[in-house]
Design an enzyme around this catalytic site. Structure first.
Site, PDB file in Angstrom:
ATOM      1  N   ARG A 126      15.430  46.088  11.618  1.00 16.73           N
ATOM      2  CA  ARG A 126      14.571  45.148  12.147  1.00 16.73           C
ATOM      3  C   ARG A 126      13.293  45.470  11.309  1.00 16.73           C
ATOM      4  O   ARG A 126      12.581  44.254  10.975  1.00 16.73           O
ATOM      5  CB  ARG A 126      14.137  45.510  13.686  1.00 16.73           C
ATOM      6  CG  ARG A 126      13.064  44.843  14.210  1.00 16.73           C
ATOM      7  CD  ARG A 126      13.018  43.367  14.555  1.00 16.73           C
ATOM      8  NE  ARG A 126      11.968  42.848  14.318  1.00 16.73           N
ATOM      9  CZ  ARG A 126      11.163  41.607  15.177  1.00 16.73           C
ATOM     10  NH1 ARG A 126      12.243  41.362  16.025  1.00 16.73           N
ATOM     11  NH2 ARG A 126      10.428  41.196  15.070  1.00 16.73           N
ATOM     12  N   ARG A 141      11.485  34.089  17.295  1.00 17.80           N
ATOM     13  CA  ARG A 141      11.410  35.396  16.829  1.00 17.80           C
ATOM     14  C   ARG A 141      10.006  35.957  17.164  1.00 17.80           C
ATOM     15  O   ARG A 141       9.160  35.228  16.947  1.00 17.80           O
ATOM     16  CB  ARG A 141      11.954  36.024  15.374  1.00 17.80           C
ATOM     17  CG  ARG A 141      13.157  35.386  14.998  1.00 17.80           C
ATOM     18  CD  ARG A 141      14.153  36.505  15.181  1.00 17.80           C
ATOM     19  NE  ARG A 141      15.526  36.075  14.741  1.00 17.80           N
ATOM     20  CZ  ARG A 141      16.683  36.245  15.084  1.00 17.80           C
ATOM     21  NH1 ARG A 141      16.697  37.343  15.927  1.00 17.80           N
ATOM     22  NH2 ARG A 141      17.869  35.851  14.602  1.00 17.80           N
ATOM     23  N   ASN A 196       1.065  29.460  17.678  1.00 19.08           N
ATOM     24  CA  ASN A 196       2.437  29.072  18.218  1.00 19.08           C
ATOM     25  C   ASN A 196       2.345  27.933  19.391  1.00 19.08           C
ATOM     26  O   ASN A 196       1.343  27.580  19.845  1.00 19.08           O
ATOM     27  CB  ASN A 196       2.862  30.396  18.840  1.00 19.08           C
ATOM     28  CG  ASN A 196       4.275  30.020  19.728  1.00 19.08           C
ATOM     29  OD1 ASN A 196       5.235  29.520  19.043  1.00 19.08           O
ATOM     30  ND2 ASN A 196       4.410  30.379  21.061  1.00 19.08           N
ATOM     31  N   HIS A 203       4.392  25.971  22.426  1.00 24.57           N
ATOM     32  CA  HIS A 203       5.556  26.376  23.590  1.00 24.57           C
ATOM     33  C   HIS A 203       5.617  25.268  24.465  1.00 24.57           C
ATOM     34  O   HIS A 203       4.635  24.705  24.991  1.00 24.57           O
ATOM     35  CB  HIS A 203       5.004  27.821  24.330  1.00 24.57           C
ATOM     36  CG  HIS A 203       6.044  28.335  25.089  1.00 24.57           C
ATOM     37  ND1 HIS A 203       7.281  28.857  24.955  1.00 24.57           N
ATOM     38  CD2 HIS A 203       6.089  28.109  26.450  1.00 24.57           C
ATOM     39  CE1 HIS A 203       7.806  29.029  25.897  1.00 24.57           C
ATOM     40  NE2 HIS A 203       7.262  28.812  26.946  1.00 24.57           N
ATOM     41  N   ASP A 232       0.108  36.667  19.693  1.00 27.62           N
ATOM     42  CA  ASP A 232       0.062  37.982  19.542  1.00 27.62           C
ATOM     43  C   ASP A 232       1.515  38.435  19.217  1.00 27.62           C
ATOM     44  O   ASP A 232       2.473  37.801  19.339  1.00 27.62           O
ATOM     45  CB  ASP A 232      -0.800  38.821  20.449  1.00 27.62           C
ATOM     46  CG  ASP A 232      -0.335  38.545  21.865  1.00 27.62           C
ATOM     47  OD1 ASP A 232       0.927  38.317  22.013  1.00 27.62           O
ATOM     48  OD2 ASP A 232      -1.286  38.806  22.807  1.00 27.62           O
ATOM     49  N   ALA A 233       1.718  39.963  19.615  1.00 30.04           N
ATOM     50  CA  ALA A 233       3.125  40.441  19.205  1.00 30.04           C
ATOM     51  C   ALA A 233       3.885  40.355  20.835  1.00 30.04           C
ATOM     52  O   ALA A 233       5.025  40.932  20.662  1.00 30.04           O
ATOM     53  CB  ALA A 233       2.847  41.911  18.951  1.00 30.04           C
ATOM     54  N   GLY A 234       3.331  39.754  21.453  1.00 26.85           N
ATOM     55  CA  GLY A 234       4.054  39.565  22.741  1.00 26.85           C
ATOM     56  C   GLY A 234       5.042  38.342  22.857  1.00 26.85           C
ATOM     57  O   GLY A 234       5.107  37.436  21.927  1.00 26.85           O
TER      58      GLY A 234
HETATM   59  C1  GAR Z   1       9.725  23.376  20.797  1.00 27.16           C
HETATM   60  O1  GAR Z   1       9.543  22.668  22.024  1.00 27.16           O
HETATM   61  C2  GAR Z   1       8.831  24.587  20.951  1.00 27.16           C
HETATM   62  O2  GAR Z   1       7.667  24.754  21.693  1.00 27.16           O
HETATM   63  C3  GAR Z   1       9.731  25.493  21.534  1.00 27.16           C
HETATM   64  O3  GAR Z   1      10.887  25.117  20.785  1.00 27.16           O
HETATM   65  C4  GAR Z   1      10.882  23.813  20.346  1.00 27.16           C
HETATM   66  C5  GAR Z   1      11.259  23.662  19.122  1.00 27.16           C
HETATM   67  O4  GAR Z   1      11.710  22.042  18.591  1.00 27.16           O
HETATM   68  N1  GAR Z   1       9.523  26.899  21.148  1.00 27.16           N
HETATM   69  C6  GAR Z   1       9.756  27.807  22.187  1.00 27.16           C
HETATM   70  O5  GAR Z   1      10.265  27.783  23.056  1.00 27.16           O
HETATM   71  C7  GAR Z   1       8.962  29.156  21.848  1.00 27.16           C
HETATM   72  N2  GAR Z   1       9.006  30.000  22.864  1.00 27.16           N
HETATM   73  P1  GAR Z   1      11.745  21.604  17.400  1.00 27.16           P
HETATM   74  O6  GAR Z   1      12.475  22.677  16.789  1.00 27.16           O
HETATM   75  O7  GAR Z   1      12.471  20.148  17.538  1.00 27.16           O
HETATM   76  O8  GAR Z   1      10.212  21.476  16.856  1.00 27.16           O
END
Ligand code: GAR
Length: 187
Positions: free
Chosen positions: A64, A90, A106, A108, A140-142
């Site tokens: 890793r 990741r 990020n 979400h 952050d790293a979480g």
């Molecule tokens: C998005 O909704 C993003 O917020 C989510 O993956 C999707 C990617 O869509 N991310 C997470 O869930 C992170 N925990 P995309 O590849 O079509 O942009």
């Protein structure tokens, strides 16, 4: 403002950023798009837009920590002002967070701190909340933790499936991500 965007999947949010940059409405330079696995549509989208791409394949690295070092090296080579995790599935190492402290953004598909993780939409539906949404935050790293920059609520409607709801959230998410990047560029 130079950004590197990291993706793991379809990259539809990335496409919105590419389109906003191309239309002149987002004063950002996408220095490169990277992925943690080969064959993602996100990398295809980036290549189609003529952007630099790289893959640091998680499965190619025995340890890793080797992958952590390779990702950091690949991203840092582009000297980005900000790194954007746009569906990058990741958790990055603390060393990555240190290198890009306050500069790793990020997105979400839930109203953090509720429903972090890979299934934010599914988990919100399973809990039965009536309002969910999307969050853009400094990571952050979480797992989907770190200071929140902006959020948009999205109502869960009768008849929603995970896919239908996720698509509606993504509409809000794209707008929010572009707004946040524009604000960071203007700061
Ligand atoms: C998005 O909704 C993003 O917020 C989510 O993956 C999707 C990617 O869509 N991310 C997470 O869930 C992170 N925990 P995309 O590849 O079509 O942009």
């Amino acid at each position: 403002m130079r950004i590197v965007v990291l993706v793991s999947g379809s990259g539809s949010n990335l496409q919105a950023v590419i389109d906003a940059v191309a239309s002149g409405s987002l004063p950002v330079e996408i220095a490169a798009v990277g992925a943690d696995r080969p064959g993602t549509f996100g990398i295809e989208r980036a290549a189609a837009a003529g952007l630099d791409t790289f893959v640091v394949n998680f499965k190619d690295h025995a340890a890793r920590t080797d992958w952590d070092a390779a990702l950091l090296e690949a991203v840092a080579a582009y000297k980005p002002d900000y790194v954007v995790s746009s569906g990058f599935m990741r958790i990055v190492a603390p060393g990555f967070i240190d290198a890009f402290e306050g500069r790793y953004v990020n997105t979400h598909p839930a109203l953090l701190p509720s429903f972090p993780g890979a299934h934010g939409v599914r988990d919100a539906m399973a809990y039965g909340v009536k309002v969910t949404g999307c969050t853009v935050h400094f990571a952050d790293a979480g797992v989907d933790t770190g200071p929140i920059i902006a959020q948009t609520p999205v109502a869960i409607l009768p008849g929603d499936t995970e896919d239908i709801l996720h698509e509606r959230i993504k509409v809000a998410e794209r707008e929010l991500l572009i707004k946040v990047l524009g604000d960071l560029a203007a700061a």
